[in-house]
Motif scaffolding. Structure first.
Motif, PDB file in Angstrom:
ATOM      1  N   ILE A 218       0.916  -1.187   0.027  1.00 49.18           N
ATOM      2  CA  ILE A 218       0.000  -0.035   0.007  1.00 49.18           C
ATOM      3  C   ILE A 218       0.947   1.259  -0.020  1.00 49.18           C
ATOM      4  O   ILE A 218       1.675   1.376   1.033  1.00 49.18           O
ATOM      5  CB  ILE A 218      -1.015   0.050   1.055  1.00 49.18           C
ATOM      6  N   LEU A 219       1.009   2.075  -1.027  1.00 47.00           N
ATOM      7  CA  LEU A 219       1.517   3.232  -1.297  1.00 47.00           C
ATOM      8  C   LEU A 219       0.896   4.326  -0.217  1.00 47.00           C
ATOM      9  O   LEU A 219      -0.383   4.636  -0.413  1.00 47.00           O
ATOM     10  CB  LEU A 219       1.855   3.711  -2.434  1.00 47.00           C
ATOM     11  N   ILE A 220       1.625   4.965   0.552  1.00 41.43           N
ATOM     12  CA  ILE A 220       1.285   6.062   1.458  1.00 41.43           C
ATOM     13  C   ILE A 220       2.026   7.232   1.093  1.00 41.43           C
ATOM     14  O   ILE A 220       2.992   7.264   1.482  1.00 41.43           O
ATOM     15  CB  ILE A 220       1.204   5.816   3.007  1.00 41.43           C
ATOM     16  N   LEU A 221       1.262   8.134   0.198  1.00 42.41           N
ATOM     17  CA  LEU A 221       2.041   9.009  -0.602  1.00 42.41           C
ATOM     18  C   LEU A 221       1.507  10.526   0.050  1.00 42.41           C
ATOM     19  O   LEU A 221       0.235  10.653   0.190  1.00 42.41           O
ATOM     20  CB  LEU A 221       1.551   9.051  -1.864  1.00 42.41           C
ATOM     21  N   TYR A 222       2.262  11.302   0.642  1.00 44.58           N
ATOM     22  CA  TYR A 222       1.921  12.523   1.354  1.00 44.58           C
ATOM     23  C   TYR A 222       2.851  13.756   1.147  1.00 44.58           C
ATOM     24  O   TYR A 222       4.267  13.403   0.683  1.00 44.58           O
ATOM     25  CB  TYR A 222       2.138  12.177   2.823  1.00 44.58           C
ATOM     26  N   TYR A 223       2.578  14.863   1.538  1.00 46.05           N
ATOM     27  CA  TYR A 223       3.270  15.984   1.827  1.00 46.05           C
ATOM     28  C   TYR A 223       3.226  16.694   2.777  1.00 46.05           C
ATOM     29  O   TYR A 223       1.909  16.704   3.332  1.00 46.05           O
ATOM     30  CB  TYR A 223       2.827  17.057   0.409  1.00 46.05           C
ATOM     31  N   SER A 224       4.019  16.920   3.441  1.00 41.95           N
ATOM     32  CA  SER A 224       4.094  17.446   4.849  1.00 41.95           C
ATOM     33  C   SER A 224       4.978  18.719   4.970  1.00 41.95           C
ATOM     34  O   SER A 224       6.013  18.575   4.590  1.00 41.95           O
ATOM     35  CB  SER A 224       4.293  16.251   5.961  1.00 41.95           C
ATOM     36  N   GLN A 225       4.479  19.748   5.563  1.00 39.20           N
ATOM     37  CA  GLN A 225       5.266  20.773   5.783  1.00 39.20           C
ATOM     38  C   GLN A 225       5.619  21.143   7.195  1.00 39.20           C
ATOM     39  O   GLN A 225       6.911  21.214   7.689  1.00 39.20           O
ATOM     40  CB  GLN A 225       4.683  21.999   5.300  1.00 39.20           C
ATOM     41  N   GLY A 226       4.722  20.946   8.255  1.00 38.99           N
ATOM     42  CA  GLY A 226       4.986  21.068   9.734  1.00 38.99           C
ATOM     43  C   GLY A 226       4.999  19.690  10.238  1.00 38.99           C
ATOM     44  O   GLY A 226       5.403  19.802  11.501  1.00 38.99           O
TER      45      GLY A 226
END
Length: 196
Positions: free
Chosen positions: A4-12
């Motif tokens: 399962i691909l857990i694709l994210y963008y996180s800044q903080g």
């Protein structure tokens, strides 16, 4: 193993924490494995502003990660009721996969974080679903059989996992938010295994 691909963008850091909790849920299901990936920051000119390889954390996603996955959890912070530009930029580059039908029939879920209770979490989750629908993915949310949906005083919606970080994005994930992330990861992994 079913990945399962857990694709994210996180800044903080809050979306990264949500991703890690969802990964725990995925990996609690026998036969399932989580693949954590992120995307780099971009400038106003849509150019990457970070090195080609991240100095820490998850590697940057490739189109191959999407093609190889059996399911997808997509996460981004809320930006005026929409996903952050780096995630949108990455998804805009997936038309080759769309032409091949590479994601058709794969289960997908979404997650987000905002600074305030009414900061656009649900709208962000809904707008993140749109490109996944175009790819023919099977969207999943959180059913009300998850008791935390009825008790949470912070994040958590039937559309996907969410977090309320506070004005400075420094509030830790609540117990309800963590449990809903785990439930979403488990649900995604179980569904991917059944579909295979």
């Amino acid at each position: 193993m079913t990945e399962i691909l857990i694709l994210y963008y996180s800044q903080g850091g809050a979306v990264r924490e949500l991703a890690q909790q969802i990964a725990r849920g995925v990996e609690s299901v026998p036969g399932a494995q989580a693949r954590l990936r992120t995307v780099p920051k971009i400038s106003a000119n849509c150019e990457a502003t970070e090195p080609e390889i991240p100095t820490s954390g998850a590697p940057y996603a490739t189109l191959q990660d999407l093609e190889e996955c059996a399911g997808l959890a997509l996460g981004s912070p809320t930006r005026f009721g929409n996903m952050a530009a780096p995630m949108k930029y990455f998804l805009d580059g997936t038309s080759g996969l769309w032409l091949k039908g590479a994601l058709i029939g794969k289960p997908a879920a979404v997650f987000t974080s905002s600074g305030s209770m009414h900061g656009g979490n649900e709208m962000t989750l809904m707008t993140m679903m749109i490109p996944l629908l175009h790819h023919g993915m099977l969207l999943m949310g959180l059913p009300y059989s998850e008791p935390q949906l009825g008790t949470t005083k912070t994040g958590g919606t039937p559309y996907g996992a969410s977090h309320i970080g506070g004005a400075m994005d420094d509030q830790p994930l609540s117990d309800d938010e963590k449990k809903l992330c785990l439930a979403l990861g488990k649900r995604l992994a179980h569904t991917a295994l059944k579909l295979q």
